[in-house]
Design an enzyme around this catalytic site. Structure first.
Site, PDB file in Angstrom:
ATOM      1  N   GLY A 183      38.448  14.828  26.325  1.00 58.50           N
ATOM      2  CA  GLY A 183      38.548  13.678  27.212  1.00 58.50           C
ATOM      3  C   GLY A 183      39.976  13.148  27.208  1.00 58.50           C
ATOM      4  O   GLY A 183      40.612  13.074  26.166  1.00 58.50           O
ATOM      5  N   ASN A 202      34.598  23.628  16.670  1.00 52.45           N
ATOM      6  CA  ASN A 202      33.663  24.065  17.701  1.00 52.45           C
ATOM      7  C   ASN A 202      33.380  25.553  17.612  1.00 52.45           C
ATOM      8  O   ASN A 202      32.353  26.029  18.070  1.00 52.45           O
ATOM      9  CB  ASN A 202      34.203  23.725  19.095  1.00 52.45           C
ATOM     10  CG  ASN A 202      34.229  22.215  19.324  1.00 52.45           C
ATOM     11  OD1 ASN A 202      33.251  21.533  19.051  1.00 52.45           O
ATOM     12  ND2 ASN A 202      35.360  21.701  19.771  1.00 52.45           N
ATOM     13  N   ARG A 214      29.035  27.280  20.564  1.00 54.96           N
ATOM     14  CA  ARG A 214      30.254  28.094  20.513  1.00 54.96           C
ATOM     15  C   ARG A 214      30.528  28.691  19.133  1.00 54.96           C
ATOM     16  O   ARG A 214      31.403  29.537  18.984  1.00 54.96           O
ATOM     17  CB  ARG A 214      31.455  27.256  20.999  1.00 54.96           C
ATOM     18  CG  ARG A 214      31.463  27.059  22.500  1.00 54.96           C
ATOM     19  CD  ARG A 214      32.494  26.020  22.919  1.00 54.96           C
ATOM     20  NE  ARG A 214      32.077  24.668  22.545  1.00 54.96           N
ATOM     21  CZ  ARG A 214      32.870  23.595  22.635  1.00 54.96           C
ATOM     22  NH1 ARG A 214      34.106  23.723  23.066  1.00 54.96           N
ATOM     23  NH2 ARG A 214      32.416  22.402  22.286  1.00 54.96           N
ATOM     24  N   ASN A 253      33.058  40.285 -34.712  1.00 56.24           N
ATOM     25  CA  ASN A 253      33.766  41.282 -33.921  1.00 56.24           C
ATOM     26  C   ASN A 253      32.745  42.188 -33.245  1.00 56.24           C
ATOM     27  O   ASN A 253      31.902  42.790 -33.909  1.00 56.24           O
ATOM     28  CB  ASN A 253      34.693  42.107 -34.819  1.00 56.24           C
ATOM     29  CG  ASN A 253      35.577  43.016 -33.980  1.00 56.24           C
ATOM     30  OD1 ASN A 253      36.631  42.602 -33.502  1.00 56.24           O
ATOM     31  ND2 ASN A 253      35.120  44.253 -33.770  1.00 56.24           N
ATOM     32  N   GLY A 310      23.416  13.781  25.502  1.00 53.67           N
ATOM     33  CA  GLY A 310      24.828  13.391  25.468  1.00 53.67           C
ATOM     34  C   GLY A 310      25.162  12.403  24.357  1.00 53.67           C
ATOM     35  O   GLY A 310      24.279  11.825  23.709  1.00 53.67           O
ATOM     36  N   TYR A 364      28.635  44.536 -23.373  1.00 58.18           N
ATOM     37  CA  TYR A 364      27.727  43.651 -22.638  1.00 58.18           C
ATOM     38  C   TYR A 364      26.918  42.793 -23.599  1.00 58.18           C
ATOM     39  O   TYR A 364      26.291  43.301 -24.527  1.00 58.18           O
ATOM     40  CB  TYR A 364      26.770  44.459 -21.751  1.00 58.18           C
ATOM     41  CG  TYR A 364      25.683  43.611 -21.129  1.00 58.18           C
ATOM     42  CD1 TYR A 364      26.028  42.580 -20.246  1.00 58.18           C
ATOM     43  CD2 TYR A 364      24.339  43.791 -21.442  1.00 58.18           C
ATOM     44  CE1 TYR A 364      25.054  41.767 -19.682  1.00 58.18           C
ATOM     45  CE2 TYR A 364      23.355  42.996 -20.874  1.00 58.18           C
ATOM     46  CZ  TYR A 364      23.719  41.978 -20.002  1.00 58.18           C
ATOM     47  OH  TYR A 364      22.755  41.171 -19.462  1.00 58.18           O
ATOM     48  N   LYS A 387      25.769  24.334  13.302  1.00 60.49           N
ATOM     49  CA  LYS A 387      27.207  24.115  13.123  1.00 60.49           C
ATOM     50  C   LYS A 387      27.523  23.233  11.922  1.00 60.49           C
ATOM     51  O   LYS A 387      28.389  23.565  11.104  1.00 60.49           O
ATOM     52  CB  LYS A 387      27.814  23.493  14.384  1.00 60.49           C
ATOM     53  CG  LYS A 387      29.266  23.088  14.206  1.00 60.49           C
ATOM     54  CD  LYS A 387      29.994  22.889  15.503  1.00 60.49           C
ATOM     55  CE  LYS A 387      29.923  21.473  15.987  1.00 60.49           C
ATOM     56  NZ  LYS A 387      30.807  21.260  17.155  1.00 60.49           N
ATOM     57  N   ASN A 402      18.898  44.007 -23.664  1.00 65.49           N
ATOM     58  CA  ASN A 402      18.083  42.788 -23.627  1.00 65.49           C
ATOM     59  C   ASN A 402      16.888  42.915 -22.706  1.00 65.49           C
ATOM     60  O   ASN A 402      16.031  42.053 -22.680  1.00 65.49           O
ATOM     61  CB  ASN A 402      18.946  41.589 -23.209  1.00 65.49           C
ATOM     62  CG  ASN A 402      19.595  41.786 -21.851  1.00 65.49           C
ATOM     63  OD1 ASN A 402      20.061  42.884 -21.534  1.00 65.49           O
ATOM     64  ND2 ASN A 402      19.597  40.757 -21.056  1.00 65.49           N
ATOM     65  N   GLY A 425      24.047  17.947  18.367  1.00 67.73           N
ATOM     66  CA  GLY A 425      24.417  19.009  19.306  1.00 67.73           C
ATOM     67  C   GLY A 425      24.102  20.390  18.757  1.00 67.73           C
ATOM     68  O   GLY A 425      23.819  20.567  17.575  1.00 67.73           O
TER      69      GLY A 425
HETATM   70  C1  UD1 Z   1      33.471  14.769  23.053  1.00 66.73           C
HETATM   71  C2  UD1 Z   1      34.016  13.635  23.910  1.00 66.73           C
HETATM   72  C3  UD1 Z   1      35.440  13.966  24.333  1.00 66.73           C
HETATM   73  C4  UD1 Z   1      36.293  14.253  23.119  1.00 66.73           C
HETATM   74  C5  UD1 Z   1      35.656  15.364  22.281  1.00 66.73           C
HETATM   75  C6  UD1 Z   1      36.407  15.539  20.996  1.00 66.73           C
HETATM   76  C7  UD1 Z   1      32.104  12.711  25.095  1.00 66.73           C
HETATM   77  C8  UD1 Z   1      31.378  12.632  26.371  1.00 66.73           C
HETATM   78  N1  UD1 Z   1      33.183  13.467  25.076  1.00 66.73           N
HETATM   79  O1  UD1 Z   1      33.367  15.910  23.894  1.00 66.73           O
HETATM   80  O2  UD1 Z   1      35.992  12.890  25.065  1.00 66.73           O
HETATM   81  O3  UD1 Z   1      37.590  14.631  23.542  1.00 66.73           O
HETATM   82  O4  UD1 Z   1      34.310  15.005  21.940  1.00 66.73           O
HETATM   83  O5  UD1 Z   1      35.817  16.577  20.240  1.00 66.73           O
HETATM   84  O6  UD1 Z   1      31.706  12.063  24.155  1.00 66.73           O
HETATM   85  N2  UD1 Z   1      26.135  15.164  20.101  1.00 66.73           N
HETATM   86  C9  UD1 Z   1      24.935  14.541  19.817  1.00 66.73           C
HETATM   87  N3  UD1 Z   1      24.016  14.402  20.798  1.00 66.73           N
HETATM   88  C10 UD1 Z   1      24.219  14.860  22.059  1.00 66.73           C
HETATM   89  C11 UD1 Z   1      25.453  15.481  22.345  1.00 66.73           C
HETATM   90  C12 UD1 Z   1      26.393  15.613  21.350  1.00 66.73           C
HETATM   91  O7  UD1 Z   1      24.687  14.131  18.693  1.00 66.73           O
HETATM   92  O8  UD1 Z   1      23.334  14.694  22.894  1.00 66.73           O
HETATM   93  C13 UD1 Z   1      27.105  15.300  19.033  1.00 66.73           C
HETATM   94  C14 UD1 Z   1      27.503  16.742  18.774  1.00 66.73           C
HETATM   95  O9  UD1 Z   1      26.679  17.307  17.799  1.00 66.73           O
HETATM   96  C15 UD1 Z   1      28.930  16.589  18.285  1.00 66.73           C
HETATM   97  C16 UD1 Z   1      29.427  15.335  18.974  1.00 66.73           C
HETATM   98  O10 UD1 Z   1      28.282  14.638  19.431  1.00 66.73           O
HETATM   99  O11 UD1 Z   1      29.009  16.385  16.894  1.00 66.73           O
HETATM  100  C17 UD1 Z   1      30.341  15.622  20.148  1.00 66.73           C
HETATM  101  O12 UD1 Z   1      29.624  16.394  21.074  1.00 66.73           O
HETATM  102  P1  UD1 Z   1      30.320  17.568  21.860  1.00 66.73           P
HETATM  103  O13 UD1 Z   1      29.331  18.185  22.764  1.00 66.73           O
HETATM  104  O14 UD1 Z   1      31.042  18.457  20.918  1.00 66.73           O
HETATM  105  O15 UD1 Z   1      31.357  16.731  22.738  1.00 66.73           O
HETATM  106  P2  UD1 Z   1      32.623  17.278  23.421  1.00 66.73           P
HETATM  107  O16 UD1 Z   1      32.247  17.992  24.663  1.00 66.73           O
HETATM  108  O17 UD1 Z   1      33.445  18.003  22.434  1.00 66.73           O
HETATM  109 CA    CA Z   2      33.295  18.694  19.975  1.00 70.64          CA
END
Ligand code: UD1
Ligand code: CA
Length: 474
Positions: free
Chosen positions: A163, A250, A39, A399, A101, A388, A46, A408, A35
């Site tokens: 979630g 985040n 934020r 001493n 996702g 120094y 991150k 130096n 991701g």
């Molecule tokens: C996710 C969960 C949510 C949970 C929350 C806790 C899902 C759909 N939702 O939401 O239920 O409460 O985490 O923090 O899973 N990432 C990838 N590839 C992607 C998208 C994300 O590797 O395509 C990684 C991000 O880098 C991150 C993690 O997955 O480390 C979670 O992604 P993020 O977008 O932060 O999910 P949330 O919206 O926080």
């Molecule tokens: Ca997250």
């Protein structure tokens, strides 16, 4: 099932020696790190933000290695090169491109690794406070219940963003509903998904292919697998963890919260090991620091990187030690020690600066406003006041008078100074390197030493005289 709060020491996320054997390579850990981390509002990816001395991704990798003998799999995407470089050979990187996702991220892993592992732990890379004991509890729960998945949840007073865990009347987990899809009554659910799961590997590899994009967001949600398992009649278990452990980073505000929580955990572990940390609230200790029992750490002190502090040493107040190796019975008062070492019974400060390559030998004393770089101050030698030493080797029983310095650097290169045992360097002596002062020699106050001094010889003075005109600065 609720986890009981444990106080395992900070190093408990290090791989245990028997992990490989106990796990027999059956659990793979997948760390989601593709991701963007928008934020954070930072140019740094991150998962590369440092927390108590290690980037977030390294915290996740260490946690993974504590529960699985196999290489963790890190899903990378945004800033893939930088993240892969940080992972190095401590994990196996899988590129997810584009990032569609969390469910899509796991699909990328299944494509990469056709044979399903027995068990798959999936966790986000931004949860640095998760304990290895918690992952073990998830593994145990998944195995015991033969569950499709055991997941970690957290109960909060004001649910937002995360979630929601939806349970039926009997308390069985039915689904995870993301905030954007929540019906009004679901928004009030206080049990949230932490985003840490232990899946039945074979089931996950099959089920993840059935995910379809979320109609509102267009992303494949890993969380949709929960409802799928429930519909198939497979067990789904949730373990309720504590809020602190579930801090997800985040924003930079979250990172500061995580730092405070981890700091408290680290300090507490050292206290329980017998290190006297007088004020944990103002003591900043990185994860890999070692503090012996009976060491004392005074307020406003930072022990960073791979610093080690020996028994009966007193550090602080107001000191910064980075990669400092401090022996036993030492004192460091209001001073900075970086990439340097101090042997037993030596002391520094107040207001001393030991820089890279400084080595203060046993029983030596470094006083106020003294600076040492890439030099050894020999056993029981003293350097009491604003002096120094650079690129110098100082023997035993020497001493160094107030204001004495090694010259130096001639503006082009650095040169060494050697001061043999039992030398007395008078106040304000300038040692113009390269130069050697022989054993038992003395220099008078204000001496400018440009040539080697024979042992047991007294040298004094050097009248300043014009030797040539300097060209004006061009
Ligand atoms: C996710 C969960 C949510 C949970 C929350 C806790 C899902 C759909 N939702 O939401 O239920 O409460 O985490 O923090 O899973 N990432 C990838 N590839 C992607 C998208 C994300 O590797 O395509 C990684 C991000 O880098 C991150 C993690 O997955 O480390 C979670 O992604 P993020 O977008 O932060 O999910 P949330 O919206 O926080
Ligand atoms: Ca997250």
């Amino acid at each position: 099932m609720h986890l009981t709060q444990t106080d395992d020491p900070p190093l408990s996320n290090q791989p245990a020696r028997d992990v490989e054997r106990a796990d027999a390579g059956h659990t793979r850990v997948v760390i989601l790190a593709a991701g963007k981390g928008t934020r954070m509002k930072s140019s740094l990816p991150k998962v590369l933000h440092p927390l108590r001395g290690l980037p977030l991704i390294t915290h996740a990798i260490r946690l993974a290695r504590a529960v699985s003998g196999a290489q963790p799999i890190v899903v990378i995407g945004h800033d893939a090169e930088a993240v892969a470089a940080a992972v190095g050979d401590s994990g196996e990187c899988v590129l997810q491109s584009p990032q569609l996702g969390t469910g899509h991220a796991v699909m990328a892993v299944a494509d990469h690794l056709p044979a399903a592992p027995n068990r798959v732990i999936v966790m986000a890379a931004d949860m640095p406070l998760i304990r290895s004991a918690t992952l073990r509890a998830l593994i145990e729960e998944q195995s015991r219940a033969q569950a499709a998945v055991a997941l970690l949840s957290v109960i909060v007073d004001n649910p937002r963003g995360f979630g929601r865990i939806v349970r039926d009347a009997a308390g069985n987990v039915q689904a995870i509903v993301e905030q954007i899809d929540c019906a009004p009554e679901q928004l009030a659910i206080r049990e949230l998904n932490a985003s840490v799961y232990c899946f039945d590997g074979a089931w996950l590899w099959r089920a993840v292919r059935q995910l379809t994009p979320n109609p509102r967001k267009g992303e494949y949600f890993l969380t949709d697998l929960i409802a799928l398992a429930a519909r198939e009649g497979r067990a789904v278990r949730a373990i309720v963890g504590d809020a602190e452990e579930n801090i997800g980073v985040n924003t930079l505000a979250d990172l500061a919260d995580a730092d405070a929580a981890l700091r408290r955990r680290i300090n507490r572990a050292h206290l329980l090991n017998g290190a006297r940390i007088v004020d944990p609230l103002t003591t900043y200790v990185d994860v890999d620091v070692e503090i012996a029992a009976d060491a004392e750490i005074l307020p406003n002190t930072h022990l960073l990187g791979n610093t080690r502090v020996g028994a009966h040493s007193v550090i602080g107040p107001n000191s910064v030690l980075r990669n400092a190796i401090i022996g036993s019975h030492c004192a460091v008062r209001q001073s900075t020690v970086e990439d340097a070492r101090m042997d037993d019974y030596s002391d520094a400060g107040p207001y001393a600066h030991l820089r890279s390559g400084a080595h203060v030998r046993e029983g030596a004393h470094v006083g106020n406003y003294a600076e040492i770089k890439n030099s050894t101050l020999g056993p029981n030698s003293k350097m009491g006041h604003f002096s120094y030493l650079g690129d110098a080797t100082v023997g035993a029983g020497v001493n160094i008078g107030a204001g004495a310095i090694t010259c130096n650097y001639d503006g082009v290169s650095k040169h060494p100074t050697v001061i043999e045992d039992d030398v007395f360097i008078g106040s304000d002596t300038l040692l113009v390197a390269p130069v050697t002062v022989g054993r038992g020699a003395r220099t008078g106050a204000g001496a400018v030493v440009t040539r080697n001094v024979a042992p047991n010889t007294l040298v004094v003075g050097l009248p300043a005289r014009a030797i040539r005109a300097l060209k004006p600065e061009s």
